[in-house]
Design a protein around this motif. Structure first.
Motif, PDB file in Angstrom:
ATOM      1  N   PHE A  41       0.876  -1.655 -11.029  1.00 49.72           N
ATOM      2  CA  PHE A  41       1.435  -0.179 -10.506  1.00 49.72           C
ATOM      3  C   PHE A  41       0.123   0.369 -10.593  1.00 49.72           C
ATOM      4  O   PHE A  41      -0.185   0.255 -11.667  1.00 49.72           O
ATOM      5  CB  PHE A  41       2.640   0.292 -10.807  1.00 49.72           C
ATOM      6  CG  PHE A  41       3.079  -0.041 -12.011  1.00 49.72           C
ATOM      7  CD1 PHE A  41       3.495  -0.316 -12.633  1.00 49.72           C
ATOM      8  CD2 PHE A  41       3.037   1.618 -12.676  1.00 49.72           C
ATOM      9  CE1 PHE A  41       4.254  -0.397 -13.752  1.00 49.72           C
ATOM     10  CE2 PHE A  41       3.380   1.591 -13.920  1.00 49.72           C
ATOM     11  CZ  PHE A  41       3.850   0.597 -15.067  1.00 49.72           C
ATOM     12  N   ILE A  95       4.909   9.171  -0.627  1.00 52.27           N
ATOM     13  CA  ILE A  95       5.224   7.948  -1.352  1.00 52.27           C
ATOM     14  C   ILE A  95       5.881   7.573  -0.138  1.00 52.27           C
ATOM     15  O   ILE A  95       7.264   8.395   0.126  1.00 52.27           O
ATOM     16  CB  ILE A  95       6.196   8.225  -3.087  1.00 52.27           C
ATOM     17  CG1 ILE A  95       4.606   8.907  -4.105  1.00 52.27           C
ATOM     18  CG2 ILE A  95       6.629   6.914  -2.672  1.00 52.27           C
ATOM     19  CD1 ILE A  95       5.119   8.956  -5.175  1.00 52.27           C
ATOM     20  N   ILE A 147       3.607   7.959  -8.798  1.00 53.35           N
ATOM     21  CA  ILE A 147       3.496   6.118  -8.006  1.00 53.35           C
ATOM     22  C   ILE A 147       4.572   5.695  -9.488  1.00 53.35           C
ATOM     23  O   ILE A 147       5.828   4.997  -8.656  1.00 53.35           O
ATOM     24  CB  ILE A 147       2.833   5.431  -7.238  1.00 53.35           C
ATOM     25  CG1 ILE A 147       2.480   6.150  -6.520  1.00 53.35           C
ATOM     26  CG2 ILE A 147       3.663   3.654  -7.420  1.00 53.35           C
ATOM     27  CD1 ILE A 147       1.203   5.867  -5.193  1.00 53.35           C
ATOM     28  N   TYR A 158      -4.711   1.091 -14.070  1.00 53.76           N
ATOM     29  CA  TYR A 158      -3.575  -0.252 -13.269  1.00 53.76           C
ATOM     30  C   TYR A 158      -2.611  -0.937 -14.471  1.00 53.76           C
ATOM     31  O   TYR A 158      -3.270  -0.830 -15.658  1.00 53.76           O
ATOM     32  CB  TYR A 158      -3.693  -1.057 -12.219  1.00 53.76           C
ATOM     33  CG  TYR A 158      -3.865  -0.081 -10.575  1.00 53.76           C
ATOM     34  CD1 TYR A 158      -4.792   0.934 -10.869  1.00 53.76           C
ATOM     35  CD2 TYR A 158      -2.872  -0.299  -9.768  1.00 53.76           C
ATOM     36  CE1 TYR A 158      -4.896   1.310 -10.018  1.00 53.76           C
ATOM     37  CE2 TYR A 158      -2.756  -0.015  -8.592  1.00 53.76           C
ATOM     38  CZ  TYR A 158      -3.863   0.562  -9.058  1.00 53.76           C
ATOM     39  OH  TYR A 158      -3.416   1.363  -7.378  1.00 53.76           O
ATOM     40  N   ILE A 218       0.932  -2.969  -6.607  1.00 51.52           N
ATOM     41  CA  ILE A 218       0.753  -1.373  -5.640  1.00 51.52           C
ATOM     42  C   ILE A 218      -0.749  -1.320  -5.533  1.00 51.52           C
ATOM     43  O   ILE A 218      -0.950  -0.951  -6.725  1.00 51.52           O
ATOM     44  CB  ILE A 218       1.463  -0.650  -6.353  1.00 51.52           C
ATOM     45  CG1 ILE A 218       3.297  -1.362  -6.247  1.00 51.52           C
ATOM     46  CG2 ILE A 218       1.930   0.777  -4.993  1.00 51.52           C
ATOM     47  CD1 ILE A 218       4.585  -0.171  -6.690  1.00 51.52           C
ATOM     48  N   ASP A 219      -0.903  -0.563  -3.991  1.00 56.01           N
ATOM     49  CA  ASP A 219      -2.476  -0.406  -3.970  1.00 56.01           C
ATOM     50  C   ASP A 219      -2.073   0.932  -3.837  1.00 56.01           C
ATOM     51  O   ASP A 219      -1.686   1.139  -2.805  1.00 56.01           O
ATOM     52  CB  ASP A 219      -3.002  -1.337  -2.997  1.00 56.01           C
ATOM     53  CG  ASP A 219      -4.010  -0.189  -2.555  1.00 56.01           C
ATOM     54  OD1 ASP A 219      -4.294   0.873  -2.193  1.00 56.01           O
ATOM     55  OD2 ASP A 219      -4.663  -0.937  -1.480  1.00 56.01           O
ATOM     56  N   GLY A 220      -1.852   1.861  -4.758  1.00 56.30           N
ATOM     57  CA  GLY A 220      -2.141   3.358  -4.261  1.00 56.30           C
ATOM     58  C   GLY A 220      -3.375   4.150  -5.083  1.00 56.30           C
ATOM     59  O   GLY A 220      -3.172   5.165  -5.583  1.00 56.30           O
ATOM     60  N   HIS A 268       1.775   9.734 -13.240  1.00 56.69           N
ATOM     61  CA  HIS A 268       0.856   9.115 -11.604  1.00 56.69           C
ATOM     62  C   HIS A 268       2.147   9.819 -11.016  1.00 56.69           C
ATOM     63  O   HIS A 268       3.204   8.986 -11.143  1.00 56.69           O
ATOM     64  CB  HIS A 268       0.613   7.891 -11.978  1.00 56.69           C
ATOM     65  CG  HIS A 268      -0.453   7.642 -10.493  1.00 56.69           C
ATOM     66  ND1 HIS A 268       0.477   7.202  -9.496  1.00 56.69           N
ATOM     67  CD2 HIS A 268      -1.439   7.564  -9.981  1.00 56.69           C
ATOM     68  CE1 HIS A 268      -0.097   7.360  -8.237  1.00 56.69           C
ATOM     69  NE2 HIS A 268      -1.666   7.540  -8.808  1.00 56.69           N
ATOM     70  N   LYS A 287       0.795  -0.882  -0.405  1.00 59.06           N
ATOM     71  CA  LYS A 287       0.064   0.183  -0.069  1.00 59.06           C
ATOM     72  C   LYS A 287       0.819   1.157  -0.269  1.00 59.06           C
ATOM     73  O   LYS A 287       1.805   1.528   1.216  1.00 59.06           O
ATOM     74  CB  LYS A 287      -0.949   0.017   1.159  1.00 59.06           C
ATOM     75  CG  LYS A 287      -2.538   0.395   1.155  1.00 59.06           C
ATOM     76  CD  LYS A 287      -3.561   0.752   2.246  1.00 59.06           C
ATOM     77  CE  LYS A 287      -4.160   1.823   1.845  1.00 59.06           C
ATOM     78  NZ  LYS A 287      -5.244   1.225   0.690  1.00 59.06           N
ATOM     79  N   ILE A 288       0.542   2.052  -1.098  1.00 61.34           N
ATOM     80  CA  ILE A 288       1.308   3.377  -1.129  1.00 61.34           C
ATOM     81  C   ILE A 288       0.618   4.254  -1.519  1.00 61.34           C
ATOM     82  O   ILE A 288      -0.486   4.134  -2.386  1.00 61.34           O
ATOM     83  CB  ILE A 288       2.404   3.293  -2.388  1.00 61.34           C
ATOM     84  CG1 ILE A 288       3.781   1.970  -1.981  1.00 61.34           C
ATOM     85  CG2 ILE A 288       3.771   4.487  -2.461  1.00 61.34           C
ATOM     86  CD1 ILE A 288       4.779   1.704  -3.102  1.00 61.34           C
ATOM     87  N   GLN A 289       0.255   5.762  -0.558  1.00 60.91           N
ATOM     88  CA  GLN A 289       0.157   6.946  -0.821  1.00 60.91           C
ATOM     89  C   GLN A 289      -0.087   7.618  -1.692  1.00 60.91           C
ATOM     90  O   GLN A 289       1.857   7.842  -1.999  1.00 60.91           O
ATOM     91  CB  GLN A 289      -0.241   7.605   0.815  1.00 60.91           C
ATOM     92  CG  GLN A 289      -1.514   7.560   0.886  1.00 60.91           C
ATOM     93  CD  GLN A 289      -0.965   7.684   2.684  1.00 60.91           C
ATOM     94  OE1 GLN A 289      -0.260   7.602   3.316  1.00 60.91           O
ATOM     95  NE2 GLN A 289      -1.851   8.774   3.348  1.00 60.91           N
ATOM     96  N   SER A 290      -0.232   8.180  -2.468  1.00 63.82           N
ATOM     97  CA  SER A 290       0.320   8.701  -4.572  1.00 63.82           C
ATOM     98  C   SER A 290       0.481  10.558  -3.212  1.00 63.82           C
ATOM     99  O   SER A 290       1.419  11.123  -3.880  1.00 63.82           O
ATOM    100  CB  SER A 290      -0.622   9.147  -4.857  1.00 63.82           C
ATOM    101  OG  SER A 290      -1.040   9.264  -4.845  1.00 63.82           O
TER     102      SER A 290
END
Ligand code: AMP
Ligand code: MG
Length: 351
Positions: free
Chosen positions: A33, A13, A129, A39, A172-174, A127, A7-10
């Protein structure tokens, strides 16, 4: 295969997670990603074996070429054999962003990426990420949409997990991909650039910058039986939900009337139907599940919601989807291209 979900916050990061995912890519693994369009499922574009894994994981036909994702203009020169001035202008204007440029490929690009074509599609996504991942990996990343072949492109992490969990190394859950339809694919190898797929950058935006730009004649109508596509991938239907889709076009009120008569007809045969409606018409559909995609005058919202709506209807067992057509203006052209393809060009005119 074990799949890790990161899990990554855009907007904040986590560089350690990006480093980890970049390492997986450099080691020949697969990483899904987020990009600003949909995606993507990434692999090292210069590693033939890694690229082959993309086709396996998706069940993608090998004659459908992949787009190579790069950090920016500076990466184009090693990958394209020739960069005409109009490509430079387009990169300056639209990169990073949802525009893929088809250019003559250099010898560095393995033919598994281009399905044997002498050209390669290149794009720099915007994006944060996606950009951080490409920069950190330091290699070009081949990345088609991160769905099983034939399903709608994923716009939220759950779609990627539904399709690819257990088939890839990292997801990657962004958060959500906010444009919601894929990039515009523009062939700039000819004198007059040709749109091979309408997408996030509109025809009108391209017209602003280029003196001349055309659309591939196959884009909005059913290809004839003897159609030889410019790119092999163009012959695939793509984007389809499991349900049948029927597009209904015309004035909003006539469309709603027509769809209601179709609803009655299908319901009498006990077929579960759903409607893709707009703000202007949502009140007309009370008897069946309907999803309001957005305001007809805001095609961006409709684009952002379309693929998720296809999947949501599949999840509740809808068998036939009636989809209201919108105008071809702006990103509306990409919306209508996806809807008509999903419908196999089954289009009804409401009069
Ligand atoms: P996807 O990655 O699923 O969004 O699909 C990528 C699409 O980009 C393909 O279906 C092709 O239509 C197009 N594409 C990629 N590379 C090329 C190329 N070298 N020439 C023409 N079209 C391409
Ligand atoms: Mg795709």
């Amino acid at each position: 295969m074990k799949t890790e979900i990161l899990k990554i916050q855009s907007d904040n990061i986590d560089n350690e997670k990006i480093k980890y995912a970049a390492e997986v890519l450099r080691g020949g693994g697969l990483v899904a990603f987020p990009t600003e369009t949909v995606y993507g499922l990434g692999a090292d574009a210069l590693d033939e074996n890694a690229v082959k894994k993309i086709f396996e994981a998706k069940g993608r036909p090998s004659d459908n070429p992949l787009i190579v994702h790069i950090a920016g203009k500076e990466d184009v020169y090693g990958l394209a054999a020739n960069v005409p001035p109009k490509a430079q202008i387009l990169m300056d204007r639209f990169w990073p962003g949802p525009l893929t440029l088809v250019l003559e490929k250099s010898d560095k690009i393995p033919s598994v990426i281009t399905a044997g074509l002498s050209t390669v599609g290149l794009r720099a996504p915007s994006h944060p990420i996606a950009l951080a991942l490409i920069r950190e990996a330091g290699i070009p990343i081949a990345a088609p949409s991160a769905n099983l072949s034939g399903r709608p492109s994923p716009t939220v992490p759950k779609h990627v997990i539904d399709d690819l969990y257990g088939r890839v190394d990292v997801i990657i859950d962004g958060g959500n991909a906010n444009i919601g339809v894929e990039s515009t694919v523009l062939d700039v190898t000819a004198d007059v650039p040709v749109i091979l797929r309408p997408g996030g950058v509109s025809f009108e935006q391209l017209k602003d910058v280029l003196k001349n730009v055309t659309m591939d004649p196959s884009l909005m109508k059913k290809p004839a039986g003897d159609f030889v596509p410019k790119a092999p991938g163009m012959k695939y239907t793509h984007y389809s939900p499991k349900a049948d889709v029927i597009v209904v076009e015309g004035e909003p009120e006539k469309v709603a009337e027509k769809i209601n008569s179709l609803i009655a007809e299908y319901q009498s045969k006990n077929i579960p139907v759903g409607v893709l409606a707009t703000e202007q018409t949502k009140e007309f559909y009370k008897s069946v599940p309907s999803i309001t995609l957005g305001d007809r005058l805001e095609p961006e919202t409709i684009a952002a919601n379309l693929f998720k709506a296809f999947r949501d209807f599949d999840d509740i067992g809808i068998k036939v989807i009636f989809a209201e057509a919108i105008d071809n203006q702006g990103i509306g052209l990409a919306v209508m291209n996806r809807m008509k393809k999903a419908a196999g060009y089954n289009i009804i005119k409401a009069v």
